[in-house]
Design an enzyme around this catalytic site. Structure first.
Site: not given
Length: 271
Positions: A2-3, A58, A256
């Site tokens: 999750p961000e 985070k 990425r």
DNA sequence: TCGGTTGTTATTGT
DNA sequence: GACAATAACAACCG
């Protein structure tokens, strides 16, 4: 993982479920979760009432008891903390029972998440909390430009560097770049002051919007289960651009992916 | 079987 | 020293 927005949602959930109460029972299902501190230290901390749930970037931590233990969570790629009737949910690595609320379960299919116990007062001085850059909503255009400095790295890499700005993840980059018409490989030198302001605004509003739309007791990851993809371009290679209908493409740096529209996000001339 | 996955870090090479 | 790529961590999914 999750961000920023997803971690903030978990923080708020913990606030509702946990604050003011102590765990009555603890099950450590996966010792590897707890690094580098000891399992005993974590269990001891959990036996005291939680009084605050905090977040930076985070990273998520809960402070407990008069002695102010801190338990520092990182969800990494697939971590979540859910409320369950029993501690046996699939992928549970740690479960603790909050009386009259239920079992809080740290679930993490990929097992990359971590939990660290920190002694009183060590939390804000601990790495990597003290290395984190500012939160996106604490940055305006000029300060973001200042933080990029004279770096020759791609804007994408800088945004993902938690020491430069905290909480930005790979999805946010795709979505915000598409929104602003920025090519995935754009460099700081190619941005003007206006671009910087729009970038900092877009990051702030991106996370603010997700905070509302993804609010739930359990996080839903796009790539898992039947959750449908709420994003405009992320994971949508080959699909039509929502703005101009051109087929979306994907470009990767350092493994990425960035999803983008080749028409709406043209490469810029070197500045 | 292969290639993809919202994170971070160590290592190697340019 | 700066930057970039890769693997590694570990596992799921289509």
């Amino acid at each position: 993982m999750p961000e920023l927005a997803e971690v903030e949602i978990v923080r708020r959930n913990l606030e509702r479920w946990w604050i003011g109460r102590a765990a009555q029972e603890v099950i450590v299902a996966d010792d590897d979760l707890i690094v580098p501190s000891s399992r005993e230290a974590v269990i001891t901390a959990l036996s005291e009432p939680a009084y605050a749930a905090m977040r930076r970037g985070k990273h998520l931590w809960v402070e407990l008891g008069p002695s102010r233990h801190a338990l520092l969570f990182h969800l990494r790629m697939t971590g979540k903390i859910t409320l369950e009737d029993t501690p046996q949910a699939r992928f549970t690595r740690l479960a603790w029972l909050i009386p009259e609320v239920g079992w809080l379960c740290f679930k993490d299919s990929r097992r990359l998440g971590t939990l660290e116990h920190l002694a009183p007062g060590l939390i804000t001085s601990s790495a990597p909390i003290n290395k984190l850059g500012p939160e996106p909503d604490a940055l305006d255009g000029p300060s973001l430009k200042l933080r990029f400095g004279r770096s020759a790295r791609r804007v994408k890499e800088l945004l993902l560097d938690q020491r430069v700005i905290a909480g930005v993840g790979n999805i946010a980059v795709s979505e915000v770049f598409w929104q602003l018409g920025l090519h995935p490989s754009v460099r700081p030198k190619q941005l003007d002051d206006d671009d910087y302001q729009r970038l900092s605004d877009a990051l702030t509003s991106h996370f603010a919007q997700l905070l509302v739309s993804e609010q739930a007791d359990e996080l839903h990851y796009v790539n898992q289960g039947k959750a449908q993809n709420p994003f405009m371009v992320y994971l949508r290679e080959g699909q039509p651009c929502p703005r101009c209908q051109a087929p979306l493409e994907r470009m990767t740096f350092g493994g990425r992916s960035t999803y983008y529209c080749p028409r709406c996000q043209p490469a810029r001339a070197p500045a």
